[in-house]
Design a protein around this motif. Structure first.
Motif, mmCIF file in Angstrom:
data_model
loop_
_atom_site.group_PDB
_atom_site.id
_atom_site.type_symbol
_atom_site.label_atom_id
_atom_site.label_comp_id
_atom_site.label_asym_id
_atom_site.label_seq_id
_atom_site.Cartn_x
_atom_site.Cartn_y
_atom_site.Cartn_z
ATOM 1 N N ARG A 257 0.614 -1.371 -0.324
ATOM 2 C CA ARG A 257 0.202 0.268 -0.128
ATOM 3 C C ARG A 257 0.821 0.892 0.364
ATOM 4 O O ARG A 257 0.742 2.192 -1.167
ATOM 5 N N SER A 267 -4.629 3.311 -6.376
ATOM 6 C CA SER A 267 -5.368 2.015 -6.535
ATOM 7 C C SER A 267 -6.517 1.232 -5.636
ATOM 8 O O SER A 267 -7.499 2.312 -5.319
ATOM 9 N N ARG A 269 -9.791 -1.967 -4.461
ATOM 10 C CA ARG A 269 -8.910 -3.329 -3.875
ATOM 11 C C ARG A 269 -11.040 -3.563 -4.062
ATOM 12 O O ARG A 269 -11.718 -3.399 -3.762
#
Ligand SMILES: [Zn+2]
Ligand SMILES: [Zn+2]
Length: 353
Positions: A257, A267, A269
């Motif tokens: 991370r 990012s 998830r």
């Protein structure tokens, strides 16, 4: 047989010549992806939420391929998601490596759709799920295509190149992961299953082009993967992490991370957002519907922060250090991360703002 083939080839040539001679302006169309907006002109990549595991559906102009199918209890989830997307046939199915969180649901997928080519590495595993998958492949008279680094395949107007596994990795199943680089127009996506740093080193040494807009972060965001050389060459703008909520492995790991943040890789998830869809028009990649659901706010977004004027650290307001901070050192601030860093503050290591 050969004679017949040759005759057909000749006949084709005659027709082609005749057309040319007739001067009817036959244009040789170079196949380039059509721009967004035209029907079937886009590439879509669906990172399906299968909890702790991987399953990615790729779609271009009515052609589909699937990389992995999650654990066995996710087979149904994957099949119904694919049906909702209108899948009838999968041109390609890739089982990256024989771990159950990747190939568990695959047999169910093979039963539900017409299957073109099945690509799996030449590495067997003794778990029952894998043996059942082999049985299903045999029962359907499908053949396994072994991944050969450098080979390329077409999916509609997009294509993908095999970039891994580069060699034999003995009993490290993760390193056997089939890796591909998918390209559509000027855009690219890299998927490497659970490949770890050793395999990444070989991928880097192979000299193939790795640059991509989107990287599916390898091994669910484990620190065993995403070596800096590999990250340098893929150099993605976006990273997608497929992992389960509160999974037993602590995926994605803190180091990964932090690395994503450091490299300014936006990012997404699946444990936070569910299924994530990326779209490419051949020029750029977007994540429709995810503009506000980003788990790592970009540098340009305004945020609430808490400063410690003594330690010169900055925190998210809900961080333990922020709530227990001495009143005289505490200062709240709303602005962009970039501004905060420019002001001389450092991000807290715990809440990673
Ligand atoms: Zn895995
Ligand atoms: Zn694995």
């Amino acid at each position: 047989m050969a004679g017949k083939f040759y005759k057909r080839l000749l006949a084709g040539a005659v027709v082609f010549l005749a057309l040319l001679l007739a001067g009817c302006g036959v244009e040789i169309q170079v196949s380039t992806p059509s721009r967004g907006g035209e029907a079937g002109g886009n590439l879509k990549v669906h990172f399906i939420d299968v909890g702790q595991g991987d399953s990615t559906l790729i779609e271009q102009d009515g052609h589909f391929m699937l990389i992995d199918a999650g654990e066995r209890d996710q087979g149904e989830v994957v099949v119904s998601y694919l049906k909702k997307q209108g899948v009838k046939k999968l041109d390609y199915v890739i089982g990256t490596h024989p771990h159950s969180d990747h190939i568990g649901g695959m047999a169910e997928v093979l039963r539900a759709f017409d299957i073109g080519r099945v690509i799996m590495p030449e590495k067997e595993h003794t778990i029952r799920t894998y043996e059942k998958l082999l049985d299903e492949i045999a029962a359907q008279n499908l053949k396994i295509t072994l991944p050969k680094v450098g080979d390329t395949y077409e999916l509609g107007d997009s294509s993908f190149q095999i970039i891994a596994p580069v060699r034999d990795y003995g009993d490290n199943l993760n390193n056997w992961s089939v890796g591909i680089r998918l390209t559509y127009g000027e855009t690219g996506f890299v998927f490497c299953g659970d490949a770890e740093k050793e395999a990444e080193g070989d991928i880097v040494s192979s000299g193939l082009t790795l640059k991509a807009d989107v990287l599916k972060i390898s091994h669910h965001g484990s620190s065993t993967s995403s070596s800096s050389k590999f990250m340098d060459l893929v150099d993605p703008d976006y990273g997608v992490i497929s992992c389960g909520k509160n999974n037993d492995y602590g995926h994605p790991h803190k180091e990964i991370r932090a690395m994503l943040k450091e490299r300014n890789i936006k990012s997404f998830r699946t444990d936070e957002l569910g299924t994530i869809v990326a779209a490419s028009d051949g020029k750029s990649v977007t994540f429709p519907g995810q503009e506000t659901g980003d788990s790592a706010p970009s540098e340009a977004e305004s945020q609430d922060y808490v400063f410690n004027t003594n330690t010169k650290k900055f925190h998210f307001p809900d961080c333990k250090s922020a709530t227990s901070m001495k009143k005289e050192n505490r200062k709240t601030y709303t602005g962009t991360r970039e501004d905060v860093i420019k002001m001389g503050y450092e991000p807290c290591q715990i809440c990673n703002p």
